[in-house]
Design a protein around this motif. Structure first.
Motif, mmCIF file in Angstrom:
data_model
loop_
_atom_site.group_PDB
_atom_site.id
_atom_site.type_symbol
_atom_site.label_atom_id
_atom_site.label_comp_id
_atom_site.label_asym_id
_atom_site.label_seq_id
_atom_site.Cartn_x
_atom_site.Cartn_y
_atom_site.Cartn_z
ATOM 1 N N GLY A 1 14.328 -33.730 17.552
ATOM 2 C CA GLY A 1 14.166 -33.766 19.000
ATOM 3 C C GLY A 1 12.923 -33.015 19.452
ATOM 4 O O GLY A 1 11.975 -32.853 18.696
ATOM 5 N N LYS A 2 12.958 -32.564 20.692
ATOM 6 C CA LYS A 2 11.800 -31.884 21.275
ATOM 7 C C LYS A 2 11.997 -30.373 21.320
ATOM 8 O O LYS A 2 11.478 -29.696 22.193
ATOM 9 C CB LYS A 2 11.507 -32.443 22.668
ATOM 10 N N HIS A 3 12.743 -29.865 20.378
ATOM 11 C CA HIS A 3 12.914 -28.415 20.238
ATOM 12 C C HIS A 3 11.858 -27.916 19.262
ATOM 13 O O HIS A 3 11.781 -28.395 18.131
ATOM 14 C CB HIS A 3 14.314 -28.095 19.712
ATOM 15 N N TYR A 4 11.021 -27.006 19.707
ATOM 16 C CA TYR A 4 9.924 -26.508 18.890
ATOM 17 C C TYR A 4 10.067 -25.007 18.694
ATOM 18 O O TYR A 4 9.681 -24.221 19.552
ATOM 19 C CB TYR A 4 8.577 -26.840 19.537
ATOM 20 N N PRO A 5 10.625 -24.596 17.541
ATOM 21 C CA PRO A 5 10.813 -23.173 17.272
ATOM 22 C C PRO A 5 9.495 -22.505 16.913
ATOM 23 O O PRO A 5 8.451 -23.160 16.863
ATOM 24 C CB PRO A 5 11.765 -23.181 16.071
ATOM 25 N N ALA A 6 9.559 -21.211 16.633
ATOM 26 C CA ALA A 6 8.383 -20.513 16.109
ATOM 27 C C ALA A 6 8.061 -21.147 14.754
ATOM 28 O O ALA A 6 8.960 -21.430 13.964
ATOM 29 C CB ALA A 6 8.677 -19.026 15.956
ATOM 30 N N ALA B 1 1.252 -23.467 23.550
ATOM 31 C CA ALA B 1 2.065 -23.748 22.363
ATOM 32 C C ALA B 1 2.482 -25.211 22.417
ATOM 33 O O ALA B 1 3.365 -25.585 23.168
ATOM 34 C CB ALA B 1 3.284 -22.835 22.325
ATOM 35 N N ILE B 2 1.824 -26.029 21.638
ATOM 36 C CA ILE B 2 2.109 -27.463 21.623
ATOM 37 C C ILE B 2 2.704 -27.806 20.270
ATOM 38 O O ILE B 2 2.047 -27.689 19.243
ATOM 39 C CB ILE B 2 0.833 -28.285 21.883
ATOM 40 N N GLY B 3 3.975 -28.186 20.249
ATOM 41 C CA GLY B 3 4.653 -28.514 19.007
ATOM 42 C C GLY B 3 5.224 -27.310 18.287
ATOM 43 O O GLY B 3 5.658 -27.413 17.149
ATOM 44 N N PHE B 4 5.223 -26.146 18.923
ATOM 45 C CA PHE B 4 5.795 -24.922 18.358
ATOM 46 C C PHE B 4 5.963 -23.935 19.489
ATOM 47 O O PHE B 4 5.511 -24.171 20.600
ATOM 48 C CB PHE B 4 4.887 -24.317 17.271
ATOM 49 N N SER B 5 6.610 -22.820 19.226
ATOM 50 C CA SER B 5 6.685 -21.708 20.162
ATOM 51 C C SER B 5 6.037 -20.505 19.511
ATOM 52 O O SER B 5 6.081 -20.348 18.289
ATOM 53 C CB SER B 5 8.144 -21.380 20.506
ATOM 54 N N HIS B 6 5.426 -19.641 20.324
ATOM 55 C CA HIS B 6 4.796 -18.446 19.767
ATOM 56 C C HIS B 6 5.841 -17.496 19.195
ATOM 57 O O HIS B 6 5.604 -16.820 18.196
ATOM 58 C CB HIS B 6 3.946 -17.734 20.820
ATOM 59 N N ALA B 7 6.990 -17.423 19.816
ATOM 60 C CA ALA B 7 8.084 -16.580 19.327
ATOM 61 C C ALA B 7 9.396 -17.129 19.851
ATOM 62 O O ALA B 7 9.427 -17.870 20.836
ATOM 63 C CB ALA B 7 7.899 -15.130 19.793
ATOM 64 N N VAL B 8 10.464 -16.759 19.181
ATOM 65 C CA VAL B 8 11.802 -17.107 19.633
ATOM 66 C C VAL B 8 12.650 -15.846 19.552
ATOM 67 O O VAL B 8 12.713 -15.203 18.502
ATOM 68 C CB VAL B 8 12.443 -18.219 18.765
ATOM 69 N N ALA B 9 13.245 -15.474 20.666
ATOM 70 C CA ALA B 9 14.198 -14.369 20.688
ATOM 71 C C ALA B 9 15.575 -14.996 20.510
ATOM 72 O O ALA B 9 16.090 -15.655 21.409
ATOM 73 C CB ALA B 9 14.104 -13.595 22.000
#
Length: 156
Positions: free
Chosen positions: A126-131, A37-45
């Protein structure tokens, strides 16, 4: 006592701690068996808190207009600035985002501009990458708009 068998809970892999990422009250889920996952996340709980739903944020200037001569990167820059301002007005910060959806009128141009778009993202959020999800669309509400963003944040 119950005689029903206990069902094991699914295993989640917490995001590996990285010093360049801001802390977030949410669990970023990126299973090792999926593509990186580069620049995003697969999921966020999402952690507990107040949910903030962000309406579509386009490259609207304060007078409600979109510059028809602006490039995709320039419009993305203003749309993200509008998203950051909306987050702040709702009492949220970028690290509270749990999902962002990008709608753009030209996927090929978006892919070609990824490096610049990434720099714009980091400058505003910033460098926070949500789903995340991306959709190429035929058009947006304002005919001059090339990109629009929506999102959900959970404020602890």
């Amino acid at each position: 006592m119950s005689t029903q068998p206990m069902t094991p809970e699914p295993t989640r892999q917490p995001a590996a701690p990285q010093p360049t990422r801001p802390s977030t009250p949410h669990e970023l889920v990126n299973p090792p068996q999926l593509a990186a996952a580069i620049g995003f996340s697969h999921a966020v709980a999402a952690g507990p808190g107040r949910t903030v739903y962000l309406g579509g944020q386009a490259a609207l200037h304060p007078d409600g207009t979109v510059d028809p001569k602006a490039t995709l990167v320039e419009q993305f820059d203003l749309a993200l600035a509008n998203m950051a301002a909306t987050l702040s007005a709702a009492g949220a910060r970028p690290e509270h985002l749990v999902t962002v959806t990008v709608f753009a009128t030209n996927a090929e141009q978006y892919r070609a501009d990824l490096k610049e778009l990434g720099a714009v993202w980091r400058r505003h959020l910033g460098k926070h990458y949500p789903a995340m999800a991306f959709f190429e669309v035929k058009g947006l509400f304002d005919p001059a708009a090339l990109v629009e963003l929506t999102g959900v944040a959970v404020v602890p």
